[in-house]
Scaffold this motif. Sequence first.
Motif, PDB file in Angstrom:
ATOM      1  N   ASN A  29      49.675  44.906  45.948  1.00 10.22           N
ATOM      2  CA  ASN A  29      50.453  44.219  44.917  1.00 10.22           C
ATOM      3  C   ASN A  29      50.310  44.884  43.553  1.00 10.22           C
ATOM      4  OD1 ASN A  29      51.866  42.240  46.325  1.00 10.22           O
ATOM      5  ND2 ASN A  29      50.049  40.949  46.451  1.00 10.22           N
ATOM      6  N   GLN A  30      49.322  45.740  43.382  1.00  6.76           N
ATOM      7  CA  GLN A  30      49.148  46.593  42.198  1.00  6.76           C
ATOM      8  C   GLN A  30      49.119  45.831  40.873  1.00  6.76           C
ATOM      9  OE1 GLN A  30      51.647  50.078  42.214  1.00  6.76           O
ATOM     10  NE2 GLN A  30      51.688  50.115  44.439  1.00  6.76           N
ATOM     11  N   ASN A  31      48.316  44.789  40.797  1.00  2.00           N
ATOM     12  CA  ASN A  31      48.137  44.034  39.558  1.00  2.00           C
ATOM     13  C   ASN A  31      46.690  44.229  39.097  1.00  2.00           C
ATOM     14  OD1 ASN A  31      47.597  42.064  37.604  1.00  2.00           O
ATOM     15  ND2 ASN A  31      49.086  40.641  38.495  1.00  2.00           N
ATOM     16  N   PRO A  32      46.419  45.245  38.251  1.00  2.00           N
ATOM     17  CA  PRO A  32      45.041  45.571  37.873  1.00  2.00           C
ATOM     18  C   PRO A  32      44.247  44.398  37.301  1.00  2.00           C
ATOM     19  CG  PRO A  32      46.491  47.327  37.178  1.00  2.00           C
ATOM     20  CD  PRO A  32      47.371  46.193  37.657  1.00  2.00           C
ATOM     21  N   GLU A  33      44.868  43.572  36.470  1.00  2.00           N
ATOM     22  CA  GLU A  33      44.153  42.434  35.863  1.00  2.00           C
ATOM     23  C   GLU A  33      43.714  41.436  36.921  1.00  2.00           C
ATOM     24  OE1 GLU A  33      47.114  43.617  34.725  1.00  2.00           O
ATOM     25  OE2 GLU A  33      46.453  44.493  32.821  1.00  2.00           O
ATOM     26  N   LYS A  34      44.575  41.172  37.881  1.00  2.00           N
ATOM     27  CA  LYS A  34      44.238  40.230  38.960  1.00  2.00           C
ATOM     28  C   LYS A  34      43.186  40.831  39.902  1.00  2.00           C
ATOM     29  CE  LYS A  34      46.337  37.167  42.317  1.00  2.00           C
ATOM     30  NZ  LYS A  34      47.572  36.723  42.970  1.00  2.00           N
ATOM     31  N   ILE A  35      43.341  42.104  40.214  1.00  2.00           N
ATOM     32  CA  ILE A  35      42.386  42.775  41.095  1.00  2.00           C
ATOM     33  C   ILE A  35      40.989  42.752  40.481  1.00  2.00           C
ATOM     34  CG2 ILE A  35      41.720  45.026  42.053  1.00  2.00           C
ATOM     35  CD1 ILE A  35      44.790  45.558  42.355  1.00  2.00           C
ATOM     36  N   ALA A  36      40.888  43.008  39.183  1.00  2.00           N
ATOM     37  CA  ALA A  36      39.583  43.072  38.517  1.00  2.00           C
ATOM     38  C   ALA A  36      38.799  41.769  38.652  1.00  2.00           C
ATOM     39  CB  ALA A  36      39.767  43.433  37.049  1.00  2.00           C
ATOM     40  N   LEU A  37      39.480  40.657  38.843  1.00  2.00           N
ATOM     41  CA  LEU A  37      38.805  39.356  38.931  1.00  2.00           C
ATOM     42  C   LEU A  37      37.999  39.167  40.212  1.00  2.00           C
ATOM     43  CD1 LEU A  37      41.580  37.031  37.460  1.00  2.00           C
ATOM     44  CD2 LEU A  37      39.519  37.921  36.310  1.00  2.00           C
ATOM     45  N   ILE A  52      32.712  54.118  37.219  1.00  2.00           N
ATOM     46  CA  ILE A  52      33.376  53.033  36.503  1.00  2.00           C
ATOM     47  C   ILE A  52      32.435  51.848  36.475  1.00  2.00           C
ATOM     48  CG2 ILE A  52      35.363  51.457  36.611  1.00  2.00           C
ATOM     49  CD1 ILE A  52      36.677  53.866  38.300  1.00  2.00           C
ATOM     50  N   THR A  53      32.341  51.184  35.324  1.00  2.00           N
ATOM     51  CA  THR A  53      31.489  50.009  35.198  1.00  2.00           C
ATOM     52  C   THR A  53      32.260  48.896  34.504  1.00  2.00           C
ATOM     53  OG1 THR A  53      29.517  51.384  35.034  1.00  2.00           O
ATOM     54  CG2 THR A  53      29.302  49.096  34.319  1.00  2.00           C
ATOM     55  N   GLY A  54      32.341  47.756  35.162  1.00  2.00           N
ATOM     56  CA  GLY A  54      32.909  46.570  34.549  1.00  2.00           C
ATOM     57  C   GLY A  54      34.403  46.413  34.725  1.00  2.00           C
ATOM     58  N   ARG A  55      34.842  45.183  34.535  1.00  2.00           N
ATOM     59  CA  ARG A  55      36.236  44.827  34.779  1.00  2.00           C
ATOM     60  C   ARG A  55      37.215  45.587  33.885  1.00  2.00           C
ATOM     61  NH1 ARG A  55      35.658  38.297  35.535  1.00  2.00           N
ATOM     62  NH2 ARG A  55      34.788  38.383  37.664  1.00  2.00           N
ATOM     63  N   GLN A  56      36.880  45.771  32.629  1.00  2.00           N
ATOM     64  CA  GLN A  56      37.814  46.456  31.731  1.00  2.00           C
ATOM     65  C   GLN A  56      38.050  47.891  32.179  1.00  2.00           C
ATOM     66  OE1 GLN A  56      39.516  44.593  29.566  1.00  2.00           O
ATOM     67  NE2 GLN A  56      40.794  46.394  29.366  1.00  2.00           N
ATOM     68  N   GLU A  57      36.996  48.576  32.585  1.00  2.00           N
ATOM     69  CA  GLU A  57      37.160  49.949  33.085  1.00  2.00           C
ATOM     70  C   GLU A  57      37.921  49.959  34.409  1.00  2.00           C
ATOM     71  OE1 GLU A  57      33.651  52.412  33.072  1.00  2.00           O
ATOM     72  OE2 GLU A  57      33.127  51.808  31.035  1.00  2.00           O
ATOM     73  N   ILE A  58      37.728  48.929  35.231  1.00  2.00           N
ATOM     74  CA  ILE A  58      38.483  48.816  36.488  1.00  2.00           C
ATOM     75  C   ILE A  58      39.966  48.695  36.181  1.00  2.00           C
ATOM     76  CG2 ILE A  58      38.948  47.300  38.465  1.00  2.00           C
ATOM     77  CD1 ILE A  58      35.874  46.696  38.469  1.00  2.00           C
ATOM     78  N   ILE A  59      40.321  47.849  35.244  1.00  2.00           N
ATOM     79  CA  ILE A  59      41.725  47.665  34.855  1.00  2.00           C
ATOM     80  C   ILE A  59      42.306  48.985  34.348  1.00  2.00           C
ATOM     81  CG2 ILE A  59      43.259  46.550  33.174  1.00  2.00           C
ATOM     82  CD1 ILE A  59      41.352  44.069  33.412  1.00  2.00           C
ATOM     83  N   GLN A  60      41.574  49.676  33.487  1.00  2.00           N
ATOM     84  CA  GLN A  60      42.052  50.957  32.948  1.00  2.00           C
ATOM     85  C   GLN A  60      42.239  51.986  34.064  1.00  2.00           C
ATOM     86  OE1 GLN A  60      39.037  51.805  30.038  1.00  2.00           O
ATOM     87  NE2 GLN A  60      39.832  50.314  28.565  1.00  2.00           N
ATOM     88  N   PHE A  61      41.273  52.049  34.979  1.00  2.00           N
ATOM     89  CA  PHE A  61      41.355  52.992  36.090  1.00  2.00           C
ATOM     90  C   PHE A  61      42.582  52.710  36.964  1.00  2.00           C
ATOM     91  CE2 PHE A  61      40.660  53.581  40.613  1.00  2.00           C
ATOM     92  CZ  PHE A  61      40.529  54.957  40.675  1.00  2.00           C
ATOM     93  N   LEU A  62      42.752  51.442  37.381  1.00  2.00           N
ATOM     94  CA  LEU A  62      43.863  51.105  38.267  1.00  2.00           C
ATOM     95  C   LEU A  62      45.218  51.312  37.579  1.00  2.00           C
ATOM     96  CD1 LEU A  62      42.405  47.933  40.013  1.00  2.00           C
ATOM     97  CD2 LEU A  62      42.682  50.238  40.990  1.00  2.00           C
ATOM     98  N   THR A  63      45.297  51.039  36.301  1.00  2.00           N
ATOM     99  CA  THR A  63      46.531  51.268  35.556  1.00  2.00           C
ATOM    100  C   THR A  63      46.886  52.749  35.579  1.00  2.00           C
ATOM    101  OG1 THR A  63      46.110  49.340  34.149  1.00  2.00           O
ATOM    102  CG2 THR A  63      47.639  51.009  33.301  1.00  2.00           C
TER     103      THR A  63
END
Length: 156
Positions: A29-37, A52-63
Motif C-alpha cells: 500500500n506504500q504509506n510510509p507514515e502508516k507503515i512506521a507505526l 536506519i533508526t526510529g520512525r522518522q528515518e523509516i518514513i524518510q527511507f520509505l519515501t
Amino acid sequence: MIEQRPPLPPFTLETATQKVRMAENSWNNQNPEKIALVYTIDSQWRNRSEFITGRQEIIQFLTRKWQSELGYRLIKELWAFTDHKIAVRFAYEWHNNHGNWFRSYGNENWEFDEYGLMSKRFACINDLSIKETERQFLWQPGVRPDNYPNLSSLGL
C-alpha cells in the motif's frame, strides 16, 4: 496507553504467517507514515547498506524508496519463527524512471517487542535486471489478491 500491533508474541505458525502477510500488505500500500507505526519508536534497521533508526528515518527511507522504485509489487513468505522473531524471504518487482525493470530478492530477520511492534529489521537484498515481459507480479497496485500465487508457487 501502550501501542499494540497484534498478533503479539509468542508466535505460532498461524500468527507468524499472519504477521508476514500483514507486513506485505502494508508495504504494497506504500504509506510510509502508516507503515512506521508498526515499528518501535527506536526501531533499528539495516537495509542493504543503510542503517536506519526510529520512525522518522523509516518514513524518510520509505519515501525515497518509492520515489525511485516505481510500479512496486512485493510478495513475502514466512521462512522461520521463534517466540518473538520471524525470518522471511521476499521478492519484489519494480522499474526505474527509465522504464528498466528489476526483481529484487531478499531475506529479512525481524525481532518484536511484547506489544507486537518490530524493534529490529535486518534486510539483505539483491537486484536482478528483468525484461518487462518476464514480470510475474501483475496484480493492480496495492494488496496482492488472496488467490494470487506466493513465491513458492511461482518458483521463486
